[in-house]
Write a protein that holds these residues in place. Structure first.
Motif, PDB file in Angstrom:
ATOM      1  N   LYS A 169      45.719   6.959  62.232  1.00 17.87           N
ATOM      2  CA  LYS A 169      45.289   8.118  60.993  1.00 17.87           C
ATOM      3  C   LYS A 169      45.662   7.686  59.677  1.00 17.87           C
ATOM      4  CE  LYS A 169      45.330  12.949  59.146  1.00 17.87           C
ATOM      5  NZ  LYS A 169      45.685  14.081  59.784  1.00 17.87           N
ATOM      6  N   GLN A 173      43.204   6.148  56.842  1.00 18.23           N
ATOM      7  CA  GLN A 173      43.464   6.994  55.510  1.00 18.23           C
ATOM      8  C   GLN A 173      44.052   5.731  54.287  1.00 18.23           C
ATOM      9  OE1 GLN A 173      46.035   9.984  56.507  1.00 18.23           O
ATOM     10  NE2 GLN A 173      44.712  11.501  56.319  1.00 18.23           N
ATOM     11  N   GLN A 180      39.919  11.451  50.019  1.00 17.98           N
ATOM     12  CA  GLN A 180      38.894  11.351  50.975  1.00 17.98           C
ATOM     13  C   GLN A 180      39.390  12.015  52.307  1.00 17.98           C
ATOM     14  OE1 GLN A 180      36.850   7.664  51.734  1.00 17.98           O
ATOM     15  NE2 GLN A 180      35.102   8.803  52.814  1.00 17.98           N
ATOM     16  N   THR A 181      38.719  13.166  52.845  1.00 12.62           N
ATOM     17  CA  THR A 181      38.895  13.641  53.876  1.00 12.62           C
ATOM     18  C   THR A 181      38.267  12.743  55.248  1.00 12.62           C
ATOM     19  OG1 THR A 181      39.009  15.921  52.909  1.00 12.62           O
ATOM     20  CG2 THR A 181      38.651  15.989  55.218  1.00 12.62           C
ATOM     21  N   SER A 184      35.044  14.409  61.161  1.00 10.43           N
ATOM     22  CA  SER A 184      35.536  14.554  62.554  1.00 10.43           C
ATOM     23  C   SER A 184      35.174  13.617  63.353  1.00 10.43           C
ATOM     24  CB  SER A 184      34.720  15.743  62.811  1.00 10.43           C
ATOM     25  OG  SER A 184      35.082  17.075  62.154  1.00 10.43           O
ATOM     26  N   THR A 187      38.139  11.167  63.270  1.00  9.77           N
ATOM     27  CA  THR A 187      39.255  11.790  63.737  1.00  9.77           C
ATOM     28  C   THR A 187      38.886  11.978  65.625  1.00  9.77           C
ATOM     29  OG1 THR A 187      39.574  13.240  61.950  1.00  9.77           O
ATOM     30  CG2 THR A 187      40.390  14.086  64.168  1.00  9.77           C
ATOM     31  N   GLU A 263      42.707  19.553  63.578  1.00  7.92           N
ATOM     32  CA  GLU A 263      42.381  19.298  62.153  1.00  7.92           C
ATOM     33  C   GLU A 263      41.700  20.168  61.340  1.00  7.92           C
ATOM     34  OE1 GLU A 263      44.384  17.026  60.696  1.00  7.92           O
ATOM     35  OE2 GLU A 263      44.832  15.435  61.851  1.00  7.92           O
ATOM     36  N   ASN A 264      40.491  20.499  62.154  1.00  4.78           N
ATOM     37  CA  ASN A 264      39.555  21.377  61.362  1.00  4.78           C
ATOM     38  C   ASN A 264      40.233  22.772  61.339  1.00  4.78           C
ATOM     39  OD1 ASN A 264      36.467  20.421  61.143  1.00  4.78           O
ATOM     40  ND2 ASN A 264      37.248  19.178  62.793  1.00  4.78           N
ATOM     41  N   LYS A 267      42.768  22.801  58.251  1.00  7.45           N
ATOM     42  CA  LYS A 267      41.930  22.634  57.174  1.00  7.45           C
ATOM     43  C   LYS A 267      41.313  24.211  56.758  1.00  7.45           C
ATOM     44  CE  LYS A 267      40.350  18.048  57.673  1.00  7.45           C
ATOM     45  NZ  LYS A 267      39.321  17.030  57.975  1.00  7.45           N
ATOM     46  N   HIS A 271      42.586  26.492  53.705  1.00  4.26           N
ATOM     47  CA  HIS A 271      41.593  26.872  52.653  1.00  4.26           C
ATOM     48  C   HIS A 271      41.721  28.437  52.534  1.00  4.26           C
ATOM     49  CE1 HIS A 271      38.170  26.667  49.945  1.00  4.26           C
ATOM     50  NE2 HIS A 271      37.607  27.521  51.050  1.00  4.26           N
TER      51      HIS A 271
END
Length: 275
Positions: A169, A173, A180-181, A184, A187, A263-264, A267, A271
């Motif tokens: 990862k 990155q 930048q994300t 999926s 990932t 990860e989702n 986030k 948020h």
């Protein structure tokens, strides 16, 4: 690698949900048809909240919380970074934690019940009766037989999987635009590769663990090292990788699903808590 410490409750929720989704979306066709958040909505619709937090989901929650905790302990105090060797130690600690609190008892009972069911005259009438019988015959340590190989396997699994995932990862990155994300799909691919590496590096430990938890273990092996020695000398080194294919399919898919959902969810929670 830079370490962003997650709140324990966030790691628990994300990890537990990831484990639940991984159990629900085991089949590839389900994964292709549904995005992670869509799977969550369908699970809530069909099974309710309890559908998200059952089975192996709690185990995944313990794994991620433990890993984040150990990473926080091992992070560089000045730069907040976690090197690959320290990430390996954090994964090892997370795997050993789940082995002690959940994996060893459940897998010992499962293995012994499978062995018993294959006998001409099975003695266990069900899960509860089997568990009670094992404890009566062997004491509480009867359900902790094979603790050492399970700790080694779970520790190695988590150490290799988390470190491979984190390293890949970080590399991806580094090639992306700042801020930048990762999508999926990327990932999922990284998680799948982490699962593949985990299988081939830890398969011998899994073989020894299974042998040590069988009903015949007490009469055949003095300890895990003796078990490994007998397998090597009597059956050959290739025996340690028997059964790789089904485990490979499971862990590759599992790695992709669990890390993508985790990860989702992180986030999503991050948020929500910042708004």
């Amino acid at each position: 690698m830079a370490f962003q410490k997650e709140k324990p409750i966030h790691s628990l929720i994300a990890g537990t949900t990831a484990g639940a989704i991984e159990a629900y979306a085991k089949l590839p066709n389900r994964l292709l048809r549904l995005a992670p958040l869509e799977i969550i909505r369908e699970t809530l619709k069909t099974k309710g909240v309890t559908g998200l937090y059952s089975g192996c989901s709690a185990l995944a929650g313990v794994r991620f919380v433990s890993y984040d905790h150990f990473k926080g302990m091992l992070a560089d105090r000045r730069g907040g970074k976690v090197s690959a060797p320290r990430s390996l130690l954090a994964g090892l600690g997370a795997g050993m934690t789940e082995a002690i609190f959940a994996v060893t008892p459940s897998e010992t009972i499962k293995t012994k019940m499978i062995d018993d069911a294959n006998r001409p005259n099975p003695q266990y009438r069900g899960l509860v009766h089997g568990t009670i019988s094992i404890v009566r015959q062997e004491g509480i340590f009867g359900i902790y037989r094979g603790l050492f190989p399970v700790m080694m396997r779970q520790g190695a699994n988590s150490a290799v999987r988390f470190t491979t995932y984190s390293t890949l990862k970080q590399f991806v990155q580094g090639t992306a635009r700042p801020g930048q994300t990762l999508p999926s799909t990327i990932t999922f691919g990284i998680g799948a590769i982490a699962g593949l590496v985990t299988v081939y590096t830890t398969m011998p430990l899994d073989v020894v663990k299974t042998r040590m938890q069988s009903l015949e273990a007490r009469s055949q092996y003095r300890n895990s090292f003796h078990c490994a020695y007998r397998i090597f000398t009597e059956e050959g080194v290739r025996r340690f990788w028997t059964g790789t294919t089904p485990r490979l399919a499971r862990l590759v898919m599992s790695g992709g699903i669990v890390f993508t959902v985790y990860e989702n969810i992180i986030k999503l929670i991050g948020h929500s808590s910042s708004t």
